[in-house]
Enzyme design. Structure first.
Site, PDB file in Angstrom:
ATOM      1  N   GLY A 257      13.509  -2.206   1.009  1.00 37.35           N
ATOM      2  CA  GLY A 257      13.412  -1.213   0.141  1.00 37.35           C
ATOM      3  C   GLY A 257      14.163  -1.245  -1.231  1.00 37.35           C
ATOM      4  O   GLY A 257      14.481  -0.403  -1.676  1.00 37.35           O
ATOM      5  N   GLU A 258      14.633  -2.464  -1.774  1.00 38.80           N
ATOM      6  CA  GLU A 258      15.665  -2.565  -2.757  1.00 38.80           C
ATOM      7  C   GLU A 258      14.929  -3.285  -3.806  1.00 38.80           C
ATOM      8  O   GLU A 258      15.618  -3.835  -4.881  1.00 38.80           O
ATOM      9  CB  GLU A 258      16.947  -3.013  -2.474  1.00 38.80           C
ATOM     10  CG  GLU A 258      17.806  -2.327  -1.302  1.00 38.80           C
ATOM     11  CD  GLU A 258      19.165  -2.566  -1.282  1.00 38.80           C
ATOM     12  OE1 GLU A 258      19.878  -1.820  -1.423  1.00 38.80           O
ATOM     13  OE2 GLU A 258      19.579  -4.033  -1.304  1.00 38.80           O
TER      14      GLU A 258
ATOM     15  N   GLU B 227       5.545  -3.674 -10.888  1.00 35.67           N
ATOM     16  CA  GLU B 227       6.903  -3.429 -10.634  1.00 35.67           C
ATOM     17  C   GLU B 227       7.813  -3.890 -11.856  1.00 35.67           C
ATOM     18  O   GLU B 227       8.511  -2.925 -12.325  1.00 35.67           O
ATOM     19  CB  GLU B 227       7.424  -3.746  -9.235  1.00 35.67           C
ATOM     20  CG  GLU B 227       6.556  -3.034  -8.192  1.00 35.67           C
ATOM     21  CD  GLU B 227       6.708  -3.577  -6.669  1.00 35.67           C
ATOM     22  OE1 GLU B 227       6.787  -2.437  -5.966  1.00 35.67           O
ATOM     23  OE2 GLU B 227       6.939  -4.611  -6.553  1.00 35.67           O
TER      24      GLU B 227
ATOM     25  N   GLU C 108       0.907  -1.245  -0.041  1.00 39.74           N
ATOM     26  CA  GLU C 108      -0.055   0.068   0.048  1.00 39.74           C
ATOM     27  C   GLU C 108       0.847   1.255  -0.044  1.00 39.74           C
ATOM     28  O   GLU C 108       0.406   2.226  -0.615  1.00 39.74           O
ATOM     29  CB  GLU C 108      -0.905  -0.022   1.249  1.00 39.74           C
ATOM     30  CG  GLU C 108      -1.848  -1.084   0.992  1.00 39.74           C
ATOM     31  CD  GLU C 108      -1.662  -2.455   1.624  1.00 39.74           C
ATOM     32  OE1 GLU C 108      -2.333  -3.602   1.751  1.00 39.74           O
ATOM     33  OE2 GLU C 108      -0.275  -2.605   1.870  1.00 39.74           O
TER      34      GLU C 108
END
Length: 426
Positions: free
Chosen positions: A307-308, A335, A56
């Site tokens: 986060g990668e 993505e 989200e």
């Protein structure tokens, strides 16, 4: 079932609730946030976005960025339910926003959080429909917007069983930007007035790939060299074994092939590393969190950091998106698509059926049923680079063709924010 009964049940189940959220914490952060005990923001102009977890947060990132840029006189506050969501907020926005864990849906806790934030707008991402939170915000005269709102068929049937409770909650929502016409029909049937519903499309199509992700992908690719590279991302228990079996099939044809494996939940990183080492031996496994070198003998590179993911997608040629071979409902197919990477998935796609269908209609996604078909499809795609590139280009084309929800949502949210500070409420 009325809200009073709902609250009574929530209190009765509170030991289980606390057990569930106890691990969702970060060092130095107080668990009192779960009871709405946060710093007092009264006197500031606050815009509040609630996004449950990583998915989200990523979906809402363009809207959060727009709120920051369009409203420099306001402080944007983002709440999440999970620690991984909190980490993603920090990675994307740093000190540009304030983050807190959302208060559990106890009446007093939600009233306290709403009172201390005193926001001029509450934006809820997807379907985080907590009755006491919504009632507390509405009672405090806070406009409430749902964005990227969706209700699956299964969720709709569940909500229908509590239609009175749900309807009493939805009537307090000022505006909903729903993903599809079908979602709009379901919200309307549950009690949200049709004039408050806008079909905006899927906000996930407005995904922006930042330069840091591209740079990470390029740097990793340089370290890896000219080897066939594929990624299995956001995987759940059972899918890592399937990925390893598929990788063995691929390596029977391309012995130098490399699998980047990224489990969905960080609490499983060590267990997945153990699984890989048990099956392949320690020299064949490199962990990103350990900054291990990627050697010619490395068969699996474990993406065990937060986060990668976009950077890891960016260095792969084919991406399998997890949560789709097990009954989870799937994770973000867009993505890898936004990066022009060929997209594979399993058949479990209940959470993103419209996106999956859009990719399938454009011949931009291949569906596999199990480890064997995943392995065979990988071999086919690496045997046929032109087909692999066409698949990736088609996926990126679907993303580009469906952008636009961000602008619609941005414009509508701007219109909901008061031009001047309102009188301070109690």
């Amino acid at each position: 079932m009325g809200r009073r009964l709902y609250s009574g049940l929530f209190y009765a189940l509170s030991p289980l609730v606390w057990k569930r959220v106890w691990r969702e914490q970060l060092p130095g952060r107080s668990r009192a946030e779960r009871l709405g005990r946060i710093p007092d923001h009264r006197g500031q102009r606050v815009l509040w976005v609630h996004a449950a977890s990583v998915g989200e947060v990523v979906t809402a990132a363009p809207v959060i960025r727009a709120l920051i840029d369009d409203n420099p006189e306001h402080r944007v506050v983002v709440t999440t339910m999970t620690a991984t969501g909190a980490e993603r907020v920090a990675a994307l926005f740093g000190s540009e926003v304030s983050h807190y864990f959302i208060a559990l849906d106890f009446p007093a806790a939600t009233r306290r959080m709403v009172r201390l934030l005193d926001p001029e707008l509450l934006v809820i991402v997807e379907t985080e429909l907590w009755p006491n939170l919504i009632h507390a915000a509405a009672d405090h005269h806070v406009p409430i917007a749902l964005i990227n709102a969706r209700i699956t068929e299964r969720g709709f049937k569940r909500y229908l069983r509590f239609k009175r409770l749900v309807g009493d909650m939805l009537i307090r929502i000022n505006w909903a930007a729903v993903k599809s016409g079908e979602d709009g029909k379901r919200f309307r049937a549950l009690g949200l007035p049709v004039k408050r519903i806008t079909v905006a499309g899927a906000l996930k199509f407005d995904l922006e790939v930042d330069e840091a992700a591209r740079a990470l992908g390029e740097a990793l690719r340089e370290r890896i060299g000219p080897r066939p590279v594929w990624i299995a991302a956001s995987t759940h228990e059972g899918e890592e074994r399937a990925a390893l079996e598929a990788h063995a099939r691929l390596r029977s044809r391309y012995p130098e092939a490399l699998l980047i494996l990224v489990p969905r939940h960080p609490q499983r990183f060590d267990a997945v590393a153990g699984l890989c080492i048990d099956q392949l031996g320690a020299p064949a496994v490199a962990r990103r969190s350990h900054d291990d070198a990627i050697l010619a003998t490395t068969q699996v590179y474990l993406g065990d950091t937060m986060g990668e993911l976009m950077g890891l997608y960016a260095c792969a040629e084919v991406a399998f998106v997890g949560g789709t071979l097990v009954p989870v409902g799937g994770h973000n197919l867009l993505e890898p698509a936004a990066l022009g990477v060929a997209v594979l998935s399993g058949p479990q796609l209940a959470n993103l059926s419209e996106i999956a269908e859009a990719l399938a209609r454009a011949n931009a996604r291949i569906e596999v049923d199990d480890a064997a078909s995943l392995g065979d499809t990988l071999v086919e795609l690496f045997d046929d680079p032109a087909r692999r590139r066409r698949l990736g280009a088609a996926a990126r084309g679907v993303v580009d063709a469906n952008r636009g929800a961000k602008k619609l949502i941005r414009d509508h949210l701007l219109a909901m924010i008061p031009l001047e500070p309102r009188d301070r409420r109690r």
